[in-house]
Design a protein around this motif. Structure first.
Motif, PDB file in Angstrom:
ATOM      1  N   THR A 272     -29.459 -52.213 -45.982  1.00  0.00           N
ATOM      2  CA  THR A 272     -29.427 -50.700 -45.613  1.00  0.00           C
ATOM      3  C   THR A 272     -29.766 -50.700 -46.956  1.00  0.00           C
ATOM      4  OG1 THR A 272     -26.970 -51.791 -43.998  1.00  0.00           O
ATOM      5  CG2 THR A 272     -28.142 -48.963 -45.179  1.00  0.00           C
ATOM      6  N   VAL A 273     -29.220 -50.689 -47.848  1.00  0.00           N
ATOM      7  CA  VAL A 273     -29.317 -50.291 -49.548  1.00  0.00           C
ATOM      8  C   VAL A 273     -30.704 -50.368 -50.125  1.00  0.00           C
ATOM      9  CG1 VAL A 273     -28.866 -49.798 -51.165  1.00  0.00           C
ATOM     10  CG2 VAL A 273     -26.735 -50.352 -49.866  1.00  0.00           C
ATOM     11  N   PRO A 274     -32.210 -49.616 -50.145  1.00  0.00           N
ATOM     12  CA  PRO A 274     -33.610 -49.636 -50.636  1.00  0.00           C
ATOM     13  C   PRO A 274     -33.382 -49.640 -52.326  1.00  0.00           C
ATOM     14  CG  PRO A 274     -33.576 -47.686 -49.893  1.00  0.00           C
ATOM     15  CD  PRO A 274     -31.639 -48.584 -49.729  1.00  0.00           C
ATOM     16  N   ASP A 275     -32.866 -49.622 -52.845  1.00  0.00           N
ATOM     17  CA  ASP A 275     -32.591 -49.517 -53.720  1.00  0.00           C
ATOM     18  C   ASP A 275     -31.825 -50.516 -55.118  1.00  0.00           C
ATOM     19  OD1 ASP A 275     -30.897 -47.999 -53.567  1.00  0.00           O
ATOM     20  OD2 ASP A 275     -30.586 -46.480 -54.418  1.00  0.00           O
ATOM     21  N   TRP A 276     -31.949 -51.744 -54.719  1.00  0.00           N
ATOM     22  CA  TRP A 276     -30.649 -52.657 -55.639  1.00  0.00           C
ATOM     23  C   TRP A 276     -31.399 -52.003 -56.590  1.00  0.00           C
ATOM     24  CZ3 TRP A 276     -26.252 -54.109 -54.244  1.00  0.00           C
ATOM     25  CH2 TRP A 276     -25.763 -54.394 -53.048  1.00  0.00           C
ATOM     26  N   SER A 277     -30.778 -52.711 -57.977  1.00  0.00           N
ATOM     27  CA  SER A 277     -31.257 -53.311 -59.192  1.00  0.00           C
ATOM     28  C   SER A 277     -32.194 -51.923 -59.603  1.00  0.00           C
ATOM     29  CB  SER A 277     -31.901 -54.555 -59.283  1.00  0.00           C
ATOM     30  OG  SER A 277     -30.334 -55.569 -58.701  1.00  0.00           O
ATOM     31  N   GLY A 278     -32.425 -50.867 -58.701  1.00  0.00           N
ATOM     32  CA  GLY A 278     -33.749 -50.208 -59.580  1.00  0.00           C
ATOM     33  C   GLY A 278     -32.948 -49.355 -60.706  1.00  0.00           C
ATOM     34  N   GLY A 279     -33.337 -48.541 -60.751  1.00  0.00           N
ATOM     35  CA  GLY A 279     -33.116 -47.383 -62.067  1.00  0.00           C
ATOM     36  C   GLY A 279     -31.194 -46.410 -61.837  1.00  0.00           C
ATOM     37  N   THR A 280     -30.891 -45.168 -62.303  1.00  0.00           N
ATOM     38  CA  THR A 280     -29.592 -44.394 -62.361  1.00  0.00           C
ATOM     39  C   THR A 280     -30.746 -42.990 -62.526  1.00  0.00           C
ATOM     40  OG1 THR A 280     -28.859 -46.285 -63.610  1.00  0.00           O
ATOM     41  CG2 THR A 280     -27.292 -44.741 -62.655  1.00  0.00           C
ATOM     42  N   ARG A 281     -29.717 -42.328 -60.983  1.00  0.00           N
ATOM     43  CA  ARG A 281     -29.827 -40.913 -60.732  1.00  0.00           C
ATOM     44  C   ARG A 281     -28.918 -40.118 -60.520  1.00  0.00           C
ATOM     45  NH1 ARG A 281     -35.112 -41.128 -59.136  1.00  0.00           N
ATOM     46  NH2 ARG A 281     -34.686 -40.243 -57.006  1.00  0.00           N
ATOM     47  N   LEU A 282     -27.397 -40.848 -61.689  1.00  0.00           N
ATOM     48  CA  LEU A 282     -26.385 -40.504 -61.009  1.00  0.00           C
ATOM     49  C   LEU A 282     -25.933 -39.217 -61.064  1.00  0.00           C
ATOM     50  CD1 LEU A 282     -24.045 -42.245 -63.645  1.00  0.00           C
ATOM     51  CD2 LEU A 282     -24.513 -42.443 -60.838  1.00  0.00           C
ATOM     52  N   GLY A 283     -26.529 -38.028 -61.244  1.00  0.00           N
ATOM     53  CA  GLY A 283     -26.460 -36.530 -61.525  1.00  0.00           C
ATOM     54  C   GLY A 283     -26.843 -36.069 -59.849  1.00  0.00           C
ATOM     55  N   GLU A 284     -28.356 -36.719 -59.857  1.00  0.00           N
ATOM     56  CA  GLU A 284     -29.243 -36.148 -58.386  1.00  0.00           C
ATOM     57  C   GLU A 284     -28.410 -37.039 -57.205  1.00  0.00           C
ATOM     58  OE1 GLU A 284     -31.964 -34.277 -56.788  1.00  0.00           O
ATOM     59  OE2 GLU A 284     -31.319 -34.451 -58.096  1.00  0.00           O
TER      60      GLU A 284
END
Length: 381
Positions: A272-284
């Protein structure tokens, strides 16, 4: 045609990309977006300035404090720099070893009881107890399999909230209506007084799990923890625990976590998760969560637990703004940082600095023991 009379010259980008591949081989999780960020930073600063190249790499390629020492070693070996760049050389932590007392030592100890009253007490911790306090990111695959089975020992208790409705109770507030009805059934004869109290129901728990590259060592254990929260209390109402992952995008994982078998649940989460071990955009991603789910009621009055190390690639101002929104509507906000319980850790990451003023609790989350402490904290919220 290749000349053999002199050294082969490489394009600067090829050299920098070879350096990122060397970092990846050394165990630093260098993702594609970090490599592009490194190239962009060096293009602005200039490759001829070695100190600027070193600083740009530390800022863009390292996903957490644990990567800095490896980065310094690889940079020194790759570029063979000798100008005294700042680099940390922490001593390698030594693991305690435990061994049983040999039979000969036991016999000697029994024979010397009368002569030496101050005997040395030898103790040996069980393997399960040692594993409970180990950092999950440093475990071997065999140790992680043993830890997966130990998640069944965790017993979460849902937090509760008072409702508007009342229920019968043996003490508390006088229930005048029920007392009067009982007296009428007895033709006006006095009887026992009836009591009532405000009812209670489970309070919703929302889990927001960072699955970026810097959290990759903890993602599997955190998802198993979310599965334990979801199935830990038999008879809990549907929607009592909601799970999301944070990265470059927001993913709703509650349906996958509802699968009874934890291994099948993790496989479904991986699909289900498409962005494993990618970047981080916590605020967005927090803004998307609040706009689509949280503000409409999912986070209202809930206990919201954010699992992240705070390495934000976006703007810290946006993260602070969204955390302030979250604190206004949630009952309690708990930030869980896997580095919080490590010696020498300081909350200096821009994401943590922006979020801390809007958190009710800032706790560790790197071992099974800290997960148990987190469950107790949530149950008391």
């Amino acid at each position: 045609m290749t000349s053999t009379d002199g050294p082969v010259l490489h394009h600067p980008d090829e050299v920098l990309l070879a350096f990122t591949r060397a970092l990846r081989a050394a165990g630093v999780p260098v993702t594609q977006d970090r490599a592009h960020g490194f190239l962009s930073a060096v293009a602005v600063l200039g490759l001829d300035d070695q100190r600027a190249t070193y600083t740009a790499g530390r800022a863009t390629l390292c996903g957490g404090p644990d990567d800095l020492a490896r980065y310094d070693q690889v940079f020194e070996a790759f570029f063979d720099h000798r100008d005294g760049l700042p680099r940390s050389r922490p001593a390698a932590p030594t693991r305690p070893t435990f061994s049983d007392l040999p039979e000969t030592d036991r016999d000697d100890a029994e024979g010397d009881d009368a002569e030496s009253p101050d005997d040395v007490v030898r103790a040996r911790a069980t393997a399960a107890e040692v594993l409970r306090h180990r950092d999950v990111a440093t475990m071997s695959p065999a140790e992680k399999r043993r830890l997966d089975a130990m998640f069944a020992t965790l017993r979460p208790r849902p937090p509760s909230r008072r409702t508007a409705r009342h229920q019968r109770w043996h003490r508390g507030e006088l229930d005048a209506s029920r007392t009067l009805r009982g007296s009428l059934r007895r033709m006006g004869e006095p009887g026992d007084l009836a009591w009532r109290r405000r009812g209670r129901r489970p309070r919703r728990v929302v889990l927001l799990i960072d699955v970026s590259g810097s959290m990759s060592g903890y993602a599997d254990a955190l998802l198993r923890l979310a599965h334990t929260f979801t199935h830990g209390v038999p008879g809990s109402p549907r929607g009592a625990v909601e799970t999301f992952t944070l990265g470059t995008r927001l993913t709703h994982l509650t349906r996958a976590m509802r699968l009874r078998d934890p291994d099948r649940a993790l496989v479904a989460a991986g699909e289900t998760v498409p962005d494993w071990s990618g970047g981080t955009r916590l605020g967005e991603t927090l803004r998307i969560f609040l706009d689509r789910w949280g503000q409409r009621g999912m986070a209202r009055g809930a206990v919201v637990v954010v699992f992240s190390d705070g390495w934000e690639r976006g703007g810290a101002d946006l993260l602070a703004e969204q955390m302030a929104r979250l604190q206004r509507i949630a009952h309690r906000v708990v930030w869980v940082n896997p580095h919080r319980g490590k010696a020498g850790y300081e909350p200096v990451q821009q994401g943590v600095v922006a979020a801390l003023p809007h958190c009710d609790d800032f706790v560790a989350g790197h071992s099974l023991a800290t997960f148990a402490e987190l469950m107790e904290l949530v149950s008391r919220a």
